[in-house]
Design a protein around this motif. Structure first.
Motif, PDB file in Angstrom:
ATOM      1  N   LEU A  36      14.851  85.466  36.340  1.00 41.98           N
ATOM      2  CA  LEU A  36      14.326  85.281  37.693  1.00 41.98           C
ATOM      3  C   LEU A  36      14.791  83.954  38.287  1.00 41.98           C
ATOM      4  O   LEU A  36      15.186  83.882  39.456  1.00 41.98           O
ATOM      5  N   ILE A  37      14.749  82.902  37.494  1.00 40.21           N
ATOM      6  CA  ILE A  37      15.160  81.583  37.991  1.00 40.21           C
ATOM      7  C   ILE A  37      16.650  81.566  38.295  1.00 40.21           C
ATOM      8  O   ILE A  37      17.081  80.994  39.315  1.00 40.21           O
ATOM      9  N   LYS A  38      17.460  82.201  37.458  1.00 44.94           N
ATOM     10  CA  LYS A  38      18.906  82.227  37.704  1.00 44.94           C
ATOM     11  C   LYS A  38      19.267  83.092  38.904  1.00 44.94           C
ATOM     12  O   LYS A  38      20.340  82.927  39.496  1.00 44.94           O
ATOM     13  N   SER A  39      18.382  84.022  39.268  1.00 44.64           N
ATOM     14  CA  SER A  39      18.667  84.903  40.409  1.00 44.64           C
ATOM     15  C   SER A  39      18.498  84.211  41.753  1.00 44.64           C
ATOM     16  O   SER A  39      18.912  84.746  42.789  1.00 44.64           O
ATOM     17  N   VAL A  40      17.888  83.030  41.750  1.00 43.95           N
ATOM     18  CA  VAL A  40      17.580  82.338  43.011  1.00 43.95           C
ATOM     19  C   VAL A  40      18.848  82.089  43.830  1.00 43.95           C
ATOM     20  O   VAL A  40      18.846  82.261  45.062  1.00 43.95           O
ATOM     21  N   ASP A  41      19.957  81.735  43.173  1.00 42.73           N
ATOM     22  CA  ASP A  41      21.203  81.453  43.896  1.00 42.73           C
ATOM     23  C   ASP A  41      21.751  82.678  44.617  1.00 42.73           C
ATOM     24  O   ASP A  41      22.525  82.552  45.570  1.00 42.73           O
ATOM     25  N   LYS A  42      21.372  83.852  44.180  1.00 42.57           N
ATOM     26  CA  LYS A  42      21.971  85.089  44.707  1.00 42.57           C
ATOM     27  C   LYS A  42      21.188  85.685  45.872  1.00 42.57           C
ATOM     28  O   LYS A  42      21.576  86.737  46.380  1.00 42.57           O
ATOM     29  N   ASN A  43      20.078  85.041  46.268  1.00 43.98           N
ATOM     30  CA  ASN A  43      19.238  85.617  47.325  1.00 43.98           C
ATOM     31  C   ASN A  43      18.961  87.087  47.014  1.00 43.98           C
ATOM     32  O   ASN A  43      19.369  87.997  47.761  1.00 43.98           O
ATOM     33  N   PRO A  44      18.245  87.365  45.899  1.00 44.49           N
ATOM     34  CA  PRO A  44      18.135  88.740  45.387  1.00 44.49           C
ATOM     35  C   PRO A  44      17.434  89.709  46.333  1.00 44.49           C
ATOM     36  O   PRO A  44      17.611  90.927  46.196  1.00 44.49           O
ATOM     37  N   PHE A  45      16.677  89.214  47.283  1.00 44.88           N
ATOM     38  CA  PHE A  45      15.940  90.108  48.176  1.00 44.88           C
ATOM     39  C   PHE A  45      16.491  90.085  49.596  1.00 44.88           C
ATOM     40  O   PHE A  45      15.881  90.631  50.519  1.00 44.88           O
ATOM     41  N   ASN A  46      17.656  89.409  49.754  1.00 48.34           N
ATOM     42  CA  ASN A  46      18.372  89.399  51.028  1.00 48.34           C
ATOM     43  C   ASN A  46      17.496  88.926  52.175  1.00 48.34           C
ATOM     44  O   ASN A  46      17.435  89.558  53.243  1.00 48.34           O
ATOM     45  N   LEU A  47      16.821  87.796  51.965  1.00 47.57           N
ATOM     46  CA  LEU A  47      15.952  87.229  52.997  1.00 47.57           C
ATOM     47  C   LEU A  47      16.737  86.194  53.798  1.00 47.57           C
ATOM     48  O   LEU A  47      17.391  85.312  53.211  1.00 47.57           O
ATOM     49  N   PRO A  48      16.708  86.246  55.128  1.00 43.22           N
ATOM     50  CA  PRO A  48      17.616  85.415  55.941  1.00 43.22           C
ATOM     51  C   PRO A  48      17.421  83.916  55.808  1.00 43.22           C
ATOM     52  O   PRO A  48      18.367  83.138  55.982  1.00 43.22           O
ATOM     53  N   TRP A  49      16.209  83.472  55.527  1.00 43.90           N
ATOM     54  CA  TRP A  49      15.923  82.037  55.442  1.00 43.90           C
ATOM     55  C   TRP A  49      16.202  81.452  54.065  1.00 43.90           C
ATOM     56  O   TRP A  49      16.238  80.225  53.883  1.00 43.90           O
TER      57      TRP A  49
ATOM     58  N   ARG B  56      21.719  67.844  40.222  1.00 42.19           N
ATOM     59  CA  ARG B  56      21.505  67.886  38.770  1.00 42.19           C
ATOM     60  C   ARG B  56      20.237  68.661  38.385  1.00 42.19           C
ATOM     61  O   ARG B  56      19.948  68.813  37.197  1.00 42.19           O
ATOM     62  N   ASP B  57      19.512  69.155  39.374  1.00 35.71           N
ATOM     63  CA  ASP B  57      18.289  69.919  39.088  1.00 35.71           C
ATOM     64  C   ASP B  57      18.671  71.326  38.621  1.00 35.71           C
ATOM     65  O   ASP B  57      19.329  72.076  39.360  1.00 35.71           O
ATOM     66  N   PRO B  58      18.287  71.716  37.407  1.00 33.56           N
ATOM     67  CA  PRO B  58      18.653  73.056  36.911  1.00 33.56           C
ATOM     68  C   PRO B  58      17.872  74.192  37.583  1.00 33.56           C
ATOM     69  O   PRO B  58      18.243  75.359  37.442  1.00 33.56           O
ATOM     70  N   ILE B  59      16.783  73.862  38.274  1.00 36.19           N
ATOM     71  CA  ILE B  59      15.977  74.867  38.978  1.00 36.19           C
ATOM     72  C   ILE B  59      16.286  74.738  40.458  1.00 36.19           C
ATOM     73  O   ILE B  59      15.997  73.709  41.072  1.00 36.19           O
ATOM     74  N   HIS B  60      16.873  75.762  41.047  1.00 37.36           N
ATOM     75  CA  HIS B  60      17.324  75.660  42.434  1.00 37.36           C
ATOM     76  C   HIS B  60      16.253  76.132  43.416  1.00 37.36           C
ATOM     77  O   HIS B  60      16.527  76.872  44.365  1.00 37.36           O
ATOM     78  N   ILE B  61      15.055  75.670  43.170  1.00 33.29           N
ATOM     79  CA  ILE B  61      13.914  75.932  44.041  1.00 33.29           C
ATOM     80  C   ILE B  61      13.440  74.589  44.581  1.00 33.29           C
ATOM     81  O   ILE B  61      13.234  73.657  43.797  1.00 33.29           O
ATOM     82  N   PRO B  62      13.281  74.435  45.890  1.00 30.93           N
ATOM     83  CA  PRO B  62      12.835  73.145  46.426  1.00 30.93           C
ATOM     84  C   PRO B  62      11.561  72.646  45.754  1.00 30.93           C
ATOM     85  O   PRO B  62      10.681  73.440  45.395  1.00 30.93           O
ATOM     86  N   PHE B  63      11.481  71.333  45.596  1.00 30.19           N
ATOM     87  CA  PHE B  63      10.314  70.746  44.944  1.00 30.19           C
ATOM     88  C   PHE B  63       9.021  71.100  45.669  1.00 30.19           C
ATOM     89  O   PHE B  63       7.973  71.257  45.051  1.00 30.19           O
ATOM     90  N   ARG B  64       9.097  71.197  47.001  1.00 30.71           N
ATOM     91  CA  ARG B  64       7.906  71.460  47.796  1.00 30.71           C
ATOM     92  C   ARG B  64       7.805  72.929  48.213  1.00 30.71           C
ATOM     93  O   ARG B  64       7.087  73.266  49.152  1.00 30.71           O
TER      94      ARG B  64
END
Length: 608
Positions: free
Chosen positions: A389-402, A416-424
């Motif tokens: 699930l975390i690795k799928s973040v880069d691929k926009n798995p649900f095709n959401l425009p934002w 260098r953050d291995p989790i590509h989800i904003p901190f906030r």
């Protein structure tokens, strides 16, 4: 009954409605009655310890530049109490720090005494024993630990538990949870639809505030996909909150959002009085002398708990307030406690060992008081989201425009953050609703309770909490008794729980646990030390049934308008009025009852 009544206070005259309790239910009564032109006095046992600033109506509103200086001290602003403490920026940034705020706000109701010897204690120190157990601050030698709701707790202060609640406001399932207000099913549906729509407006409920959260969509859409062919519905939680201009933050709603007009509108302020640090000890009952079974409340006895402070407005420590109508909405425990104390007799017998009923208050005027109580068995676990699930973040798995822009902005700033989800990035807020097939309420989210904080060494963006809430059947033998000789920390009769689950309740709880585990493993693996577990009874803090409202006096305390049977001017409010077993959060439904009862009060007083 006790015959000694306090003097009526001369300051508080011409009161139409007296309200004990300032939580969201008491606040709803106050708002509705003041909006109708009635004079209201509200009494709160605790302090006003959380505020928001709102502009006074009729005053020039400062510019946004002025507001950044300090809205609290700007001319034309007023403090409104009962603000949700989680709105403070430090908790918006780190939700786990809010756990200690909740712990600090809760007081456990009944603590069984422990006579275990402490062999390492200084021999000269005082130690309790079987013959002399500790009895202060909720310690209860009458409490059987096998019948206790050990985690049941109360919050004392303006706003009550709404100053730290989850803000979850689901509607009750109409086939199992929702009580009947009319025998005609179609009419009953219409009544509830109208009440729920009003209540959602009062609380500011929404299910859209987390739509643009990466974590929320990862959890929601993963579960929707996993259960698509099983007929299971997953959707956003309905929450009393709204998203701020900064899209990473929300403002959580509490009693202040209900009370706001009563402070900011000068005309309404004239009709509303709030007494803090004042205990409603009892309502003063004039029993029917003509054998017609109707009793009248002639006053509310109030004690100023801080009579020597600079904020004291009068010299009398204990006094009475006279009103036309009285509402007790002080929480499921305290509402029943006040009514029980109102019937306490002047007796002089010694306490009896073993918890004999002879040392409990005889509530003969309200025989169903604190019977048929219900609570929610609760399961809990935390998971660390699956690597896929975390690795799928880069691929926009649900095709959401934002989605891509949020991920790109974060990775550019923090390469260098291995989790590509904003901190906030806002937390997940997901539910699969209570149903006949799955009769429990679910919260699949990330929030602060009095437990479940995550260690600082773990990135909380990976954590999802699962809390499943079951229901128990209302049974007469499940009850609270109030002691004649033991008192709580506020000098009120000590509550003692006598509660057991039925075999059906136990079977549903096991099925709920199995379901939670199935859902959890669709999202990731268990966080060590937060594997699936049953929580201490009472921890859901959704006790109900203590002043249950229903169509017959035979097994209820009040009618469906929350007017206490055999009393002509006494109403009750809060989760205690709900007569059914339920798994969902009850606040929205309790607001519905308060709206209905308020309309009844207003109509009754308009006739006078």
């Amino acid at each position: 009954m006790a015959n000694t009544n306090p003097n009526f206070h001369p300051r508080y005259q011409d009161i139409d409605v007296f309200i004990a309790g300032s939580g969201p239910i008491g606040s709803t009564f106050a708002k509705k009655c003041v909006d109708a032109g009635l004079r209201v006095l509200m009494c709160e046992i605790g302090a006003a310890d959380s505020f928001t600033s709102k502009p006074l109506k009729g005053h020039h509103a400062p510019t946004s530049h002025d507001e950044t200086y300090s809205a609290n001290f700007e001319p034309g602003y007023i403090k409104v109490p009962g603000y949700h403490k989680k709105n403070e920026i430090e908790y918006q940034k780190d939700i786990d720090r809010f756990v200690n705020v909740i712990k600090g706000a809760l007081s456990t109701v009944s603590i069984p005494t422990n006579n275990t010897s402490i062999p390492t204690l200084d021999p000269a120190s005082f130690q309790n024993s079987q013959e002399r157990p500790f009895v202060s601050l909720g310690k209860n030698p009458i409490q059987n630990p096998f019948e206790n709701l050990g985690a049941e707790a109360v919050t004392r202060g303006v706003g009550g538990m709404s100053t730290h609640w989850t803000c979850s406001t689901p509607r009750f399932n109409p086939y199992v949870e929702r009580p009947k207000l009319d025998e005609n099913p179609k009419k009953d549906d219409e009544i509830w639809e109208n009440l729920y729509a009003q209540a959602e407006k009062v609380l500011g409920s929404s299910n859209k505030e987390f739509d643009q959260s990466i974590r929320h969509n990862l959890v929601l859409k993963t579960l929707q996909k996993e259960y698509k062919n099983k007929g299971r519905v997953f959707k956003p939680l309905t929450l009393a909150c709204h998203r701020l201009d900064d899209p990473d933050y929300v403002e959580w709603h509490a009693a202040d959002s209900i009370l706001e007009d009563l402070f900011t509108d000068p005309a309404k302020r004239e009709k509303f009085t709030l007494l803090t640090n004042h205990r409603c000890t009892r309502v003063i009952i004039r029993e029917d002398a003509h054998g017609k079974g109707k009793h009248t409340i002639v006053g509310a006895e109030v004690t100023n708990l801080l009579p020597k402070t600079a904020h004291n407005l009068h010299s009398d420590t204990t006094f009475a307030i006279r009103a036309k109508t009285y509402v007790v909405a002080a929480g499921a425990v305290a509402t029943a406690q006040i009514l029980a104390n109102s019937q306490k007799a002047d007796i002089n017998i010694e306490p009896i060992e073993g918890g004999d009923d002879r040392i409990t208050i005889d509530t003969r005027l309200t025989p169903n008081l604190a019977r048929y109580i219900t609570e929610q068995p609760m399961t809990f676990c935390q998971i660390v989201m699956d690597e896929s699930l975390i690795k799928s973040v880069d691929k926009n798995p649900f095709n959401l425009p934002w989605w891509p822009a949020k991920v790109a902005a974060h990775t550019k700033r923090h390469p260098r953050d291995p989790i590509h989800i904003p901190f906030r990035d806002p937390e997940p807020q997901v539910t699969t609703p209570f149903s006949k097939e799955h009769p429990w309420h679910t919260q699949i989210h990330r929030d602060a309770f009095s437990y479940g904080a995550v260690a600082e060494t773990i990135d909380t963006r990976l954590i999802v909490d699962l809390r499943f809430f079951g229901y128990v059947e209302p049974r007469k033998e499940n009850r609270i008794v109030f002691q004649q000789f033991y008192e709580d920390a506020y000098d009120m009769p000590q509550p003692t729980f006598r509660f057991q689950m039925s075999d059906d309740d136990k079977a549903r709880s096991r099925a709920m646990m199995a379901d939670m585990c199935d859902v959890a493993l669709k999202l990731g693996g268990y966080l060590p030390d937060s594997q699936p577990q049953f929580m201490t009874p009472g921890l859901a803090l959704h006790l109900a049934g203590t002043v249950r409202a229903g169509p017959t006096k035979k097994d209820h305390v009040a009618d469906t308008h929350c007017k206490v049977y055999d009393f002509d001017n006494l109403y009750v409010g809060g989760n205690g009025v709900i007569p059914t077993g339920f798994g969902a959060n009850p606040t929205l439904t309790s607001i519905c009852y308060a709206l209905r009862a308020s309309e009844h009060i207003i109509a009754s007083l308009k006739k006078c």
